[in-house]
Motif scaffolding. Sequence first.
Motif, PDB file in Angstrom:
ATOM      1  N   PHE B 206      -5.162  70.400  30.398  1.00  0.00           N
ATOM      2  CA  PHE B 206      -4.092  71.199  30.985  1.00  0.00           C
ATOM      3  C   PHE B 206      -4.708  72.392  31.709  1.00  0.00           C
ATOM      4  N   TYR B 207      -3.863  73.063  32.486  1.00  0.00           N
ATOM      5  CA  TYR B 207      -4.339  74.131  33.365  1.00  0.00           C
ATOM      6  C   TYR B 207      -4.772  75.362  32.573  1.00  0.00           C
ATOM      7  N   GLN B 208      -5.953  75.838  32.873  1.00  0.00           N
ATOM      8  CA  GLN B 208      -6.386  77.122  32.325  1.00  0.00           C
ATOM      9  C   GLN B 208      -7.069  77.914  33.427  1.00  0.00           C
ATOM     10  N   GLU B 209      -6.903  79.220  33.358  1.00  0.00           N
ATOM     11  CA  GLU B 209      -7.550  80.091  34.343  1.00  0.00           C
ATOM     12  C   GLU B 209      -8.143  81.279  33.603  1.00  0.00           C
ATOM     13  N   LEU B 210      -9.401  81.510  33.858  1.00  0.00           N
ATOM     14  CA  LEU B 210     -10.076  82.663  33.256  1.00  0.00           C
ATOM     15  C   LEU B 210     -10.327  83.694  34.349  1.00  0.00           C
TER      16      LEU B 210
END
Lengths: 300, 438
Positions: B206-210
């Motif tokens: 699933f989408y993750q953004e750091l």
Amino acid sequence: MNVRQWIAVVGLVVPTVMQAQLKVVTSTTDLFDIASAVGGDKVKASHIGEGFQDPHFIEAKPSFVLQLRNADVWAFVGLELEIGWMPLLLDGARNPKIQLGGSGYVDVSKAMPVIDVPRGSVDRSMGDVHPLGNPHYWLDPENGRRIAKLFLAKFSELDPKNAAEYAANEKAFETKLGAAESAWQAQLATIKGKPVVAWHTSWNYFAEYTGMRIVAYMEPKPGVPPSPSHLLQVVQAVKASGAKVIIMEPFYDRKVADLVARQTGATVLILPPSVGGVPGITSYLQLMQHDVTELSTRVK
Amino acid sequence: MRNTLLGVLVLIVIASPATAQQSGIPPKPLPSTADSAARTIADSIALMKEFEKITTAAKPAPAAISSAQGSTNPRMMPDFSAVGDLVGDLSPKRSTQADNSRFGVREVELSVQSVVDPYFRADFFLGINDSEKISIEQAFLTTTALPAGVQAKLGRFLMPLGKQNTTHRHDLHTVEYPYVLQRFLSDDGLKGTGVTTSMVMAPFGFYQELIVGVVDHFIDTPDGLTVDKPVNRNLDGLGYSARLRSYVDISQNANIELSASAMTGKVAQPLVASFTTADNVTASAVGARQSVIGMDFTYRWKPLQQGIYRSFILQAEVMRQLNERNPTLPALSPLFDPAPGFIRGYAGPTRDYTGGYVFARWQLSQRLYLGGRYDNVQDPMAAGATLTAGSAVLEWFPSDFSKLVASYERVNQGSATGLDRLLLQAVFSVGPHKPHPF
């Protein structure tokens, strides 16, 4: 596993990897279907919007970013149809191939003859007007052909070794479309000149193709919900013209259309503007066939 | 009479949703394939020519196309736009605005946005209001061509700290930011000047953004305070931030977002009394470490087919402010002559604070939304006295370019009598159509 078996496995895997499919993402189901028809098994196509969804108001979900970040081709309708969500997705995708100027950035409207281009100055008092012209061009089969040819050219450019296959697929698509068009000529003759009411300007290309005459829109201005005073004008227009049908998309509130229908004796016809707009419509050919057939039946 | 009846009926039904229908598109059948290599090349060239013929034969599309990052005119002019944010305060006892106005222009925001070159995009936002006159709200450069899906932002921007802080105040679903953001960060959104770098990933499918960043400083020094030395004189005094967003589609119609944020830096905190330091500075404040950590959760529901008539958002955010208790105080100047009773001491916060809010918004019709928010904050500006507030908000969007808001709020703090607030807001914009915030 011995050496021969390893070699055999590598021999199977390597060609598969080398024959990677073009990853194509489209904004709408109509573009998706035509891209799939032209690309065949050489492309892996997916779409952002659904056919039963208003394409102006798709949410820029982060999951779409994942869909786009590895895409080779991003094909969209253009003419500001996707302006409310596409910039966020392309920005989030960070994929140079599908940015403006990238090899996979395909604004399909560039290959279309556009109608309803506003003349003179345009401002927001005219509603959600598309200043570059009406974007609902796929509802004319001639433009369906143009879309197919555009995909043929783009896929051939990006994947020249499969150009012949794309060409064969595109030809097959045109042949099927031509045969379908021949079959519904009698229905088109029934529709020609008949007055109808449409909810939004999305049926203008379809009207040019079929010859139906749009005598009023449920929306007083593009994108503006019907007001009571405007509906009175619509009722008067329906009575004056003898329109028998109120055409609307599946994502609008039909209660308002039903109200006008009750006042006038016209019937509400839910026509899908896109593939998947109603159950059972799973291809562009089926979409056009369904819309022509349904309309010709109702306007008789 | 008949027309009147029709009008009334229209008003009743216009707020009702469309009926639901769903359908999917099955996978395409595999088409027929292949020809010889020689024919492939010849056909390809012929088809390219055919396509060129078609496109030139077609009626020309007007001017330029709209693009993700491009301007909408062929002369490459940037996109210019302006947003007006008017606020009326009809609270029964008194105005609750900082300038005591009953009707005011809270801000006019001017923006200029464009692609710079193949590598950068630029965004400028100038804020104009009666108190600050003109200020640089945001001015940043965004990279567009870094490899591996990395994006960097350089300049001044709303800090990616918590959920609502990244939204322009006039784009909020409420008239003001939640109290936890106002008390822990800033009344009009915490901005930072520096650089952030972000990376999109999907290690778990699933989408993750750091997003990590470093900015000039964490919180602006309040007016009237003079620090013994700049809080960012040493590198550990800069503002450092990190945020991890996680987004999951539960279904086609619903999704959740769960994110964690943190930011730390040195901020100016008051001394008990000002004095002249060994560096010959008359200091009334000292740099002390402050950190904010937080979690936010958003649930969205929007049925695809009825999406223009129905939607629901549930959002919650909790933050904790961590304060250094005993910062090192500057040395006194040997020449400083303290008044009787002078105490060389620290008067900043000596405890941590927690706060949060829950917000929900229901779409009533195509243009009408009803929302409510509950706030609960240990208020650092009131020695930690708990502030609670409940508010209801009615939003009406005549179009994508204007918004009218009415808000009622009841605020309670400590033992004081509760305060009733009645706020009205009008937001309107001119310029190109901007993407709808998600």
